[in-house]
Design a protein around this motif. Structure first.
Motif, PDB file in Angstrom:
ATOM      1  N   ARG A 149       0.861  -1.192   0.000  1.00  0.00           N
ATOM      2  CA  ARG A 149       0.000   0.000   0.000  1.00  0.00           C
ATOM      3  C   ARG A 149       0.891   1.234   0.000  1.00  0.00           C
ATOM      4  NH1 ARG A 149      -5.302   2.446   2.978  1.00  0.00           N
ATOM      5  NH2 ARG A 149      -6.234   1.470   1.145  1.00  0.00           N
ATOM      6  N   SER A 150       0.792   2.016  -1.068  1.00  0.00           N
ATOM      7  CA  SER A 150       1.465   3.304  -1.160  1.00  0.00           C
ATOM      8  C   SER A 150       0.485   4.355  -0.677  1.00  0.00           C
ATOM      9  CB  SER A 150       1.888   3.574  -2.611  1.00  0.00           C
ATOM     10  OG  SER A 150       2.446   4.861  -2.752  1.00  0.00           O
ATOM     11  N   PRO A 179      -0.785  11.552  -5.265  1.00  0.00           N
ATOM     12  CA  PRO A 179      -2.084  11.580  -4.584  1.00  0.00           C
ATOM     13  C   PRO A 179      -2.703  10.189  -4.465  1.00  0.00           C
ATOM     14  CG  PRO A 179      -2.335  12.255  -6.883  1.00  0.00           C
ATOM     15  CD  PRO A 179      -0.864  12.075  -6.654  1.00  0.00           C
ATOM     16  N   GLY A 180      -3.472   9.999  -3.403  1.00  0.00           N
ATOM     17  CA  GLY A 180      -4.268   8.789  -3.253  1.00  0.00           C
ATOM     18  C   GLY A 180      -3.534   7.629  -2.609  1.00  0.00           C
ATOM     19  N   ASN A 181      -4.313   6.798  -1.913  1.00  0.00           N
ATOM     20  CA  ASN A 181      -3.808   5.521  -1.426  1.00  0.00           C
ATOM     21  C   ASN A 181      -3.872   4.518  -2.572  1.00  0.00           C
ATOM     22  OD1 ASN A 181      -3.476   6.102   1.525  1.00  0.00           O
ATOM     23  ND2 ASN A 181      -5.684   6.512   1.358  1.00  0.00           N
ATOM     24  N   LEU A 182      -2.740   3.975  -2.936  1.00  0.00           N
ATOM     25  CA  LEU A 182      -2.677   3.010  -4.038  1.00  0.00           C
ATOM     26  C   LEU A 182      -2.370   1.629  -3.476  1.00  0.00           C
ATOM     27  CD1 LEU A 182      -2.603   2.917  -7.291  1.00  0.00           C
ATOM     28  CD2 LEU A 182      -0.143   2.593  -6.951  1.00  0.00           C
ATOM     29  N   ASP A 212      -7.862   5.413  -4.367  1.00  0.00           N
ATOM     30  CA  ASP A 212      -9.024   6.170  -3.904  1.00  0.00           C
ATOM     31  C   ASP A 212      -8.980   7.628  -4.353  1.00  0.00           C
ATOM     32  OD1 ASP A 212      -7.024   7.109  -2.240  1.00  0.00           O
ATOM     33  OD2 ASP A 212      -7.913   6.355  -0.379  1.00  0.00           O
ATOM     34  N   LYS A 213      -7.917   8.015  -5.088  1.00  0.00           N
ATOM     35  CA  LYS A 213      -7.841   9.323  -5.736  1.00  0.00           C
ATOM     36  C   LYS A 213      -7.157   9.136  -7.086  1.00  0.00           C
ATOM     37  CE  LYS A 213      -7.247  12.163  -1.555  1.00  0.00           C
ATOM     38  NZ  LYS A 213      -6.305  13.109  -0.859  1.00  0.00           N
ATOM     39  N   ALA A 214      -7.475   9.998  -8.024  1.00  0.00           N
ATOM     40  CA  ALA A 214      -6.815   9.920  -9.322  1.00  0.00           C
ATOM     41  C   ALA A 214      -5.305  10.095  -9.156  1.00  0.00           C
ATOM     42  CB  ALA A 214      -7.362  10.994 -10.257  1.00  0.00           C
ATOM     43  N   THR A 215      -4.535   9.236  -9.829  1.00  0.00           N
ATOM     44  CA  THR A 215      -3.080   9.245  -9.666  1.00  0.00           C
ATOM     45  C   THR A 215      -2.424   8.603 -10.881  1.00  0.00           C
ATOM     46  OG1 THR A 215      -1.256   8.660  -8.164  1.00  0.00           O
ATOM     47  CG2 THR A 215      -2.987   7.015  -8.463  1.00  0.00           C
ATOM     48  N   PRO A 216      -1.224   9.046 -11.253  1.00  0.00           N
ATOM     49  CA  PRO A 216      -0.494   8.353 -12.320  1.00  0.00           C
ATOM     50  C   PRO A 216       0.006   6.994 -11.827  1.00  0.00           C
ATOM     51  CG  PRO A 216       0.396  10.569 -11.918  1.00  0.00           C
ATOM     52  CD  PRO A 216      -0.506  10.229 -10.776  1.00  0.00           C
ATOM     53  N   LEU A 246      -4.916   6.588 -13.264  1.00  0.00           N
ATOM     54  CA  LEU A 246      -5.858   5.629 -12.685  1.00  0.00           C
ATOM     55  C   LEU A 246      -6.804   6.391 -11.761  1.00  0.00           C
ATOM     56  CD1 LEU A 246      -6.609   2.585 -12.279  1.00  0.00           C
ATOM     57  CD2 LEU A 246      -5.108   2.648 -10.257  1.00  0.00           C
ATOM     58  N   ARG A 247      -8.087   6.133 -11.898  1.00  0.00           N
ATOM     59  CA  ARG A 247      -9.098   6.843 -11.115  1.00  0.00           C
ATOM     60  C   ARG A 247      -9.853   5.877 -10.201  1.00  0.00           C
ATOM     61  NH1 ARG A 247      -9.718  11.997 -12.693  1.00  0.00           N
ATOM     62  NH2 ARG A 247      -8.644  12.608 -14.627  1.00  0.00           N
ATOM     63  N   PRO A 248     -10.438   6.404  -9.127  1.00  0.00           N
ATOM     64  CA  PRO A 248     -11.222   5.545  -8.230  1.00  0.00           C
ATOM     65  C   PRO A 248     -12.300   4.782  -9.001  1.00  0.00           C
ATOM     66  CG  PRO A 248     -10.901   7.709  -7.247  1.00  0.00           C
ATOM     67  CD  PRO A 248     -10.387   7.805  -8.651  1.00  0.00           C
ATOM     68  N   GLY A 249     -12.442   3.518  -8.673  1.00  0.00           N
ATOM     69  CA  GLY A 249     -13.409   2.663  -9.353  1.00  0.00           C
ATOM     70  C   GLY A 249     -12.840   1.926 -10.541  1.00  0.00           C
ATOM     71  N   GLU A 250     -11.673   2.371 -11.019  1.00  0.00           N
ATOM     72  CA  GLU A 250     -10.990   1.680 -12.114  1.00  0.00           C
ATOM     73  C   GLU A 250      -9.986   0.680 -11.546  1.00  0.00           C
ATOM     74  OE1 GLU A 250     -11.059   5.400 -15.334  1.00  0.00           O
ATOM     75  OE2 GLU A 250      -9.182   4.847 -14.334  1.00  0.00           O
TER      76      GLU A 250
END
Length: 349
Positions: A133-134, A142-145, A168-172, A331-335
């Motif tokens: 978990r990043s 941004p976001g927890n990946l 959970d947030k848009a992120t590259p 990558l966006r939430p839900g994808e």
């Protein structure tokens, strides 16, 4: 499938955590050794035409050199493989700043990236699953990946690498595997014969940042559509070779079916007969000819001299968050981020 997986300690981190090495062995005797630090492939043993086994990846016997400034030997790379110009990108109107760890640019997820963290390992029958978990804000992203990588060694002599991630947030996101190969197991890689199924490559500036346009390989030292020794044209007076100090470029794979799995590259070492084929769902592959190796790193009883290993890193294009004409890496939430690559090993007689 008859792959066996065993495990043994591989040293400790400075905080006292034990690192484990997992040994995957298939029915043909092919062996891959992987640690849960950085998901690093530390060894990969494959036979030559005489049946003799050789370790065909660069690496170290202990954990300590991997903790230092090793050049991503065998590691998993993330959140973003390759470079992001000036360590900055704008996403949904907000600017994000990443640490500059390659001159003024951001490289391979920063320091530390995914190559310098401990992953949670689970052995699942014939596969090794690694999870990490990043957290939101790590290295500026941004976001927890939540990232998962599954290594599988098949009886068809394929090492399969499957990536999965959600946020959970848009992120590259641009994950890849960064092994350095030498199919002879020694000396340099200049006599290895390479083909890459690419009509174009990503031209770069002097800091290895994309210029934006795709460059045709026709009439250049980057045309590997027919097999060529890696060293045949590497010293030619070509501006792109000067910028990379050799080959360090993303090749745009010929993929008429988009994300479909295709053979990206084929490499043969003539003396041993060992062959590596790369199949991938990714749109590009970074071919790197070990230009920055200088003999200062030592492992497995030898020093890693200039161009003693090569990388074929399946990935999206460098600096894509700042290059809207390149394939999307957001990558966006839900994808679900999902991609697979296969490294197939064989012998020509």
């Amino acid at each position: 499938m008859q792959t066996r997986i065993t495990q043994a300690p591989f040293g400790q981190l400075p905080n006292g955590e034990t690192i484990t090495q997992f040994t995957l062995t298939n029915a043909n005797g092919l062996v891959a050794k992987i640690i849960d630090f950085g998901g690093i492939i530390t060894e990969l043993h494959a036979p030559g035409r005489d049946g003799k086994m050789a370790d065909i990846v660069l690496g170290f016997e202990t954990i300590e050199p991997y903790l230092a400034d090793s050049p991503y030997f065998g590691a998993l790379i993330g959140r973003y493989g390759n470079r992001i110009a000036n360590g900055r990108f704008t996403l949904d109107g907000q600017e994000f700043t990443l640490p500059a760890n390659n001159g003024s640019n951001h490289l391979h997820g920063g320091a530390p990236g995914f190559d310098k963290v401990k992953w949670i390992a689970i052995v699942d029958e014939d596969s090794l699953q690694l999870a990490y978990r990043s957290v939101d804000g790590e290295q500026g992203y941004p976001g927890n990946l939540d990232a998962t990588v599954i290594y599988t060694l098949t009886d068809d002599n394929e090492l399969i690498v499957r990536f999965h991630a959600v946020t959970d947030k848009a992120t590259p996101v641009n994950l890849t595997q960064h092994s350095y190969f030498n199919l002879a197991g020694e000396d340099d890689i200049l006599d290895h014969v390479l083909s890459i199924d690419a009509d174009a490559f990503v031209a770069i500036d002097a800091e290895s940042i994309p210029l934006g346009a795709l460059a045709p390989v026709t009439g250049t030292p980057f045309d590997f559509r027919t097999p060529r020794p890696i060293g045949e044209r590497i010293e030619q007076p070509d501006k792109q070779l000067r910028h990379g100090l050799g080959y360090d470029h993303n090749f745009v794979l010929n993929k008429p079916d988009g994300k479909a799995m295709t053979r990206a590259a084929h490499v043969c070492e003539p003396e041993s007969g060992r062959v590596l084929e790369l199949f991938t769902e990714e749109p590009g592959v970074q071919f790197y000819s070990g230009n920055f190796l200088d003999g200062s790193l030592k492992g497995k009883g030898r020093s890693y001299q200039h161009r003693s290993g090569f990388c074929l890193e399946p990935q999206h294009f460098p600096d894509s968050p700042n290059q809207p004409q390149f394939p999307n890496t957001i990558l966006r939430p839900g994808e679900v981020y999902q991609t697979e690559s296969r490294f197939r090993f064989s012998v020509v007689r």
